[in-house]
Scaffold this active site. Structure first.
Site, short mmCIF file in Angstrom:
data_model
loop_
_atom_site.label_atom_id
_atom_site.label_comp_id
_atom_site.label_asym_id
_atom_site.label_seq_id
_atom_site.Cartn_x
_atom_site.Cartn_y
_atom_site.Cartn_z
N LYS A 1 17.12 7.82 3.52
CA LYS A 1 18.49 7.56 3.10
C LYS A 1 18.49 6.60 1.92
O LYS A 1 17.90 5.51 1.98
CB LYS A 1 19.27 6.94 4.28
CG LYS A 1 20.70 6.51 3.96
CD LYS A 1 21.67 7.68 3.93
CE LYS A 1 23.03 7.29 3.40
NZ LYS A 1 24.02 7.00 4.40
N ASN B 1 21.17 1.71 8.61
CA ASN B 1 21.63 0.47 7.97
C ASN B 1 21.99 -0.59 9.00
O ASN B 1 23.10 -1.09 9.07
CB ASN B 1 22.82 0.75 7.03
CG ASN B 1 24.04 1.29 7.75
OD1 ASN B 1 23.92 1.96 8.77
ND2 ASN B 1 25.22 1.00 7.24
N HIS C 1 29.13 12.08 3.23
CA HIS C 1 30.57 11.79 3.19
C HIS C 1 31.17 12.03 1.81
O HIS C 1 31.74 11.13 1.19
CB HIS C 1 30.89 10.37 3.68
CG HIS C 1 29.92 9.30 3.25
ND1 HIS C 1 29.55 9.10 1.95
CD2 HIS C 1 29.26 8.35 3.96
CE1 HIS C 1 28.70 8.10 1.90
NE2 HIS C 1 28.50 7.62 3.10
N HIS D 1 25.82 12.52 10.60
CA HIS D 1 25.96 11.18 9.97
C HIS D 1 26.79 10.30 10.90
O HIS D 1 28.00 10.43 10.97
CB HIS D 1 26.64 11.30 8.60
CG HIS D 1 26.78 9.98 7.89
ND1 HIS D 1 26.54 9.84 6.54
CD2 HIS D 1 27.14 8.75 8.32
CE1 HIS D 1 26.74 8.60 6.18
NE2 HIS D 1 27.13 7.90 7.24
N HIS E 1 23.94 8.08 -0.12
CA HIS E 1 25.25 7.45 -0.25
C HIS E 1 25.54 7.47 -1.76
O HIS E 1 25.03 6.65 -2.51
CB HIS E 1 25.23 6.02 0.30
CG HIS E 1 26.57 5.36 0.24
ND1 HIS E 1 27.32 5.09 1.36
CD2 HIS E 1 27.32 4.97 -0.82
CE1 HIS E 1 28.47 4.55 1.00
NE2 HIS E 1 28.49 4.46 -0.32
N HIS F 1 26.96 6.10 12.76
CA HIS F 1 26.42 4.75 12.94
C HIS F 1 26.58 4.37 14.41
O HIS F 1 27.70 4.32 14.90
CB HIS F 1 27.17 3.75 12.07
CG HIS F 1 27.11 4.11 10.61
ND1 HIS F 1 26.14 3.62 9.76
CD2 HIS F 1 27.86 4.96 9.87
CE1 HIS F 1 26.32 4.15 8.56
NE2 HIS F 1 27.35 4.95 8.59
N LEU F 2 25.46 4.15 15.07
CA LEU F 2 25.53 3.75 16.49
C LEU F 2 25.32 2.25 16.65
O LEU F 2 25.49 1.73 17.74
CB LEU F 2 24.50 4.52 17.32
CG LEU F 2 24.73 6.03 17.45
CD1 LEU F 2 23.63 6.67 18.30
CD2 LEU F 2 26.09 6.34 18.06
N ARG F 3 24.89 1.59 15.55
CA ARG F 3 24.60 0.14 15.61
C ARG F 3 23.52 -0.15 16.66
O ARG F 3 22.77 0.73 17.03
CB ARG F 3 25.87 -0.67 15.90
CG ARG F 3 27.09 -0.30 15.04
CD ARG F 3 26.90 -0.55 13.58
NE ARG F 3 28.15 -0.43 12.85
CZ ARG F 3 28.25 -0.04 11.60
NH1 ARG F 3 27.18 0.29 10.90
NH2 ARG F 3 29.42 0.02 11.00
N ASP G 1 30.52 10.06 10.03
CA ASP G 1 30.42 8.71 9.48
C ASP G 1 31.21 7.72 10.35
O ASP G 1 31.78 6.75 9.83
CB ASP G 1 30.88 8.64 8.02
CG ASP G 1 30.50 7.32 7.36
OD1 ASP G 1 29.61 6.63 7.90
OD2 ASP G 1 31.11 6.97 6.34
N HIS H 1 33.21 -1.30 13.62
CA HIS H 1 33.14 -2.73 13.29
C HIS H 1 34.05 -3.46 14.25
O HIS H 1 35.13 -2.96 14.59
CB HIS H 1 33.65 -2.98 11.86
CG HIS H 1 32.72 -2.50 10.80
ND1 HIS H 1 31.51 -3.10 10.54
CD2 HIS H 1 32.81 -1.47 9.93
CE1 HIS H 1 30.90 -2.45 9.55
NE2 HIS H 1 31.67 -1.46 9.17
C1 NCD Z 1 29.33 2.50 6.95
C2 NCD Z 1 28.96 1.36 7.88
O1 NCD Z 1 29.83 0.56 8.25
O2 NCD Z 1 27.79 1.28 8.27
N1 NCD Z 1 30.60 2.22 6.36
C3 NCD Z 1 31.46 3.07 5.77
O3 NCD Z 1 32.46 2.62 5.24
N2 NCD Z 1 31.25 4.36 5.77
C4 NCD Z 1 28.27 2.72 5.94
C5 NCD Z 1 28.41 3.94 5.10
O4 NCD Z 1 28.17 5.07 5.53
O5 NCD Z 1 28.81 3.78 3.93
ZN ZN Z 2 27.90 6.07 7.04
#
Ligand code: NCD
Ligand code: ZN
Length: 345
Positions: free
Chosen positions: A100, A43, A175, A15, A137, A17-19, A248, A252
Site C-alpha cells: 500500500k 496504517n 476509494h 479496503h 491512496h 480499517h480494523l485498527r 474504507d 475513530h
Molecule cells: C482512513 C483511516 O482513518 O485510517 N481514513 C480515511 O479518511 N479514509 C485512511 C484512509 O484510507 O485514507
Molecule cells: Zn482507508
C-alpha cells in the site's frame, strides 16, 4: 405482501480499517457479520512495514474474530527505507497480499508514508515481478492544491508515470472519489478501483458548511461534487469488472472527531452492505450488486470467489447512532437514519 429478498455470493471487503487493541475489539463483529475475507489496511500507529509485524497483526485479528476461517489480507505499508528482502519474502510466502502506497501526510497515520515516490520504484519492481498488487491512496499534497484537487493531480503527476514505467503492475486506485479517477481507471489497463458507500452518498456540501466541518462526514479523499458522485454510482453499478467493493470503513473515537482537527475516516461497517444495496436499487442495478461486491474483487486479485451465499431483505430499520462499549464510542455513518435493506443473519 411478501418482502423482497435477494441472495448474493458472500461479499469481501477489499479496503477496511480494523485498527488494533480495544478498537478492534469494538468493531470486529461488524466485519465478521458479512465478510470472511478483507484487505485490512496497514496504517496502524506503528505501520505494518515488515513481515513480522504483519504476522503479529494477522494473529491478533484471527484470534479476536474467534473464527479460524476469517482471512485478513494485509498489504505492506511502503516506506522509503523498506527492507526489500523481507518485503519480497513476505510477498512470496503469502504474508503480504501486496503493498500500500500512502503518500506522506495524506491521511490517518501516513506520517511514515512516501515523500518521493521515485524512491520506492524498486518495491514496485518487486511487486510487478511477483505478480502482486499495488494499492494506492491516490492523493497528491502541495501548497498550491486544494483538498478537492488532490486525486486529479496524483493521477496526472504520479500515477501516469507509475503506469508507464510498470505496464504489467496490477494497481488498485483505492476509494476513487472523482469522475476524473473513475474515467482514468476505465481508460487504462491493469488498473481497478474500490468505491466506498460514502463517495456515492455524500458530496462536499455534506462535509463543509461555510467554514464549519461535519467531522462525521469527513474522510480522505474528501467527498467531491454531484458530478463525481453520479459518475461513481454509474461505475459501481455498471457491473464493470474494474470496480469492486471497498468500504474504507475507518473507525475513530468520538473524541478524535469532535476536535479542532478531526481525524479523517467514516465508520460504515454496521450498515455498509445495506447502503450499497440501497444505492444499487436506486440505480436500478440490483442485479449487478453481486458482481461489484463478490466477483470483481477476487477476480482482480486472482483469488477464489466465495462459495457461501448471503441474503438481504428489503425491510426498514434505524441504524444506531453510535457503536459503544467499555467507555469507547464511535459515531456510525447513517446513525439515526432509516435504511431500507437488512442483511439476514
Ligand atoms: C482512513 C483511516 O482513518 O485510517 N481514513 C480515511 O479518511 N479514509 C485512511 C484512509 O484510507 O485514507
Ligand atoms: Zn482507508
Amino acid at each position: 405482501m411478501n418482502k423482497k429478498i435477494i441472495e448474493i455470493i458472500q461479499p469481501d471487503d477489499w479496503h477496511i480499517h480494523l485498527r488494533e487493541g480495544k478498537i478492534l475489539d469494538l468493531v470486529k463483529k461488524y466485519s465478521s457479520r458479512i465478510n470472511n475475507r478483507c484487505i485490512v489496511m496497514p496504517n496502524l500507529r506503528t505501520p505494518i512495514t515488515t513481515s513480522a509485524l504483519a504476522k503479529k497483526y494477522i494473529h491478533e485479528i484471527k484470534f479476536k474474530m474467534n473464527n479460524e476461517l476469517f482471512d485478513p489480507l494485509i498489504p505492506c505499508y511502503l516506506t522509503e527505507n523498506l527492507n526489500l528482502e523481507d518485503f519480497e519474502n513476505g510477498l512470496k510466502n503469502g504474508i503480504f497480499i501486496g503493498a500500500k502506497l500512502y503518500p506522506n501526510n495524506t491521511t490517518t497515520n501516513s506520517k511514515y508514508g512516501v515523500k518521493n515516490i521515485d524512491k520506492i520504484y524498486p518495491a514496485f519492481e518487486i511487486l510487478e515481478k511477483n505478480n502482486k498488487h499495488l494499492l494506492i491512496h491516490g492523493e497528491k499534497i502541495s501548497k498550491e492544491l486544494t483538498i478537492f484537487d488532490r486525486e486529479k493531480y496524483f493521477i496526472d503527476d504520479e500515477l501516469t508515470k507509475i503506469i508507464n514505467h510498470f505496464p504489467h503492475l496490477k494497481i488498485v486506485l483505492e476509494h476513487v472519489s472523482t469522475k476524473y479517477g473513475s474515467d482514468f481507471i476505465l481508460e487504462n489497463n491493469n488498473i481497478a478501483g474500490t468505491i466506498t458507500p460514502q463517495h456515492m452518498l455524500i458530496t462536499k456540501e455534506d462535509v463543509f458548511y461555510k467554514d464549519i466541518i461535519n467531522p462525521h462526514n469527513y474522510c480522505m479523499p474528501v467527498a467531491k461534487n454531484e458530478e463525481d458522485l453520479i459518475s461513481l454510482r454509474k461505475s459501481a453499478c455498471s457491473g464493470n469488472k474494474k470496480f469492486f467493493l471497498g468500504t474504507d470503513s475507518a473507525p475513530h473515537l468520538i473524541e478524535d472527531k469532535n476536535n479542532v482537527s478531526p481525524k479523517p475516516g467514516i465508520f460504515s461497517s454496521p450498515c455498509s452492505l445495506e447502503l450499497y444495496a440501497e444505492i444499487f436499487e436506486q440505480e436500478k442495478s440490483l442485479y449487478n450488486l453481486e458482481a461489484f461486491s463478490s466477483i470483481n474483487g477476487p477476480n482482480f486479485y486472482n483469488l477464489p470467489i466465495n462459495k457461501k451465499k448471503i441474503k438481504l431483505i428489503k425491510e426498514k430499520w434505524i441504524q444506531d447512532e453510535y457503536t459503544e462499549e467499555n467507555g469507547l464510542k464511535i459515531k456510525n455513518f447513517f446513525g439515526g437514519k432509516e435504511l431500507n435493506w437488512k442483511v439476514l443473519q
